[in-house]
Scaffold this active site. Sequence first.
Site, PDB file in Angstrom:
ATOM      1  N   HIS A  55      13.377  21.295 -18.554  1.00 26.65           N
ATOM      2  CA  HIS A  55      14.130  20.731 -17.447  1.00 26.65           C
ATOM      3  C   HIS A  55      13.821  19.244 -17.307  1.00 26.65           C
ATOM      4  CE1 HIS A  55      11.433  20.653 -13.568  1.00 26.65           C
ATOM      5  NE2 HIS A  55      10.760  20.264 -14.599  1.00 26.65           N
ATOM      6  N   CYS A  75       9.454  12.832 -13.665  1.00 32.24           N
ATOM      7  CA  CYS A  75      10.030  14.088 -14.164  1.00 32.24           C
ATOM      8  C   CYS A  75      11.461  13.912 -14.666  1.00 32.24           C
ATOM      9  CB  CYS A  75       9.973  15.152 -13.073  1.00 32.24           C
ATOM     10  SG  CYS A  75       8.312  15.393 -12.420  1.00 32.24           S
ATOM     11  N   HIS A 134      11.304  17.766 -20.351  1.00 29.05           N
ATOM     12  CA  HIS A 134       9.997  18.355 -20.647  1.00 29.05           C
ATOM     13  C   HIS A 134      10.059  19.837 -20.305  1.00 29.05           C
ATOM     14  CE1 HIS A 134       9.885  17.317 -16.369  1.00 29.05           C
ATOM     15  NE2 HIS A 134       9.027  18.309 -16.232  1.00 29.05           N
ATOM     16  N   HIS A 150       8.057  23.700 -18.922  1.00 29.72           N
ATOM     17  CA  HIS A 150       7.016  24.386 -18.152  1.00 29.72           C
ATOM     18  C   HIS A 150       7.059  25.872 -18.473  1.00 29.72           C
ATOM     19  CE1 HIS A 150       6.323  21.041 -15.348  1.00 29.72           C
ATOM     20  NE2 HIS A 150       7.638  20.923 -15.237  1.00 29.72           N
ATOM     21  N   HIS A 190      13.673  30.283 -22.262  1.00 28.30           N
ATOM     22  CA  HIS A 190      13.936  29.421 -23.420  1.00 28.30           C
ATOM     23  C   HIS A 190      15.271  28.692 -23.317  1.00 28.30           C
ATOM     24  CE1 HIS A 190      10.479  31.603 -24.906  1.00 28.30           C
ATOM     25  NE2 HIS A 190      10.339  30.672 -25.825  1.00 28.30           N
ATOM     26  N   GLU A 227       5.282  26.408 -11.165  1.00 26.05           N
ATOM     27  CA  GLU A 227       5.669  25.449 -12.190  1.00 26.05           C
ATOM     28  C   GLU A 227       4.395  24.979 -12.854  1.00 26.05           C
ATOM     29  OE1 GLU A 227       9.130  22.467 -11.837  1.00 26.05           O
ATOM     30  OE2 GLU A 227       7.329  21.304 -11.448  1.00 26.05           O
TER      31      GLU A 227
HETATM   32 ZN   LIG Z   1       8.895  19.514 -14.631  1.00 30.08          ZN
END
Ligand SMILES: [Zn+2]
Length: 113
Positions: A17, A25, A29, A31, A68, A105
């Site tokens: 995301h 952010c 990247h 999580h 995914h 997260e």
């Molecule tokens: Zn993030």
Amino acid sequence: MIRTVKLGIADHIDCAHFLPGHPKCGQLHGHTYRIELVIEGEKGPDGMVLDFDEIKSGLRAVIREYDHRSLNDFLEYPSVENICDLLRSKLEPQMRFPFTLRVWEGAGKWAEG
Ligand SMILES: [Zn+2]
């Protein structure tokens, strides 16, 4: 007085995301999102509120769609708060008990709703 019991399970999904416009952010990247579902209800004559398998498969059926994948395909601004709201809205139609959903997260950060 009616006594209720809470039952909880945990599962996870791995997602990419980014948060558009966010200084840190805003870059793509990923999580691991740990997802904890807690239901609350009365025990039935069998001594159970609900079979764990049923809770697990219900949650899995909802979250598998996002595993995914990039959460930006589903949400304009995939903050953990918005992810929690999205998953909650998908779970609501199938849940027979009041429930709480907590979405982690990574480690150390979560939203609950
Ligand atoms: Zn993030």
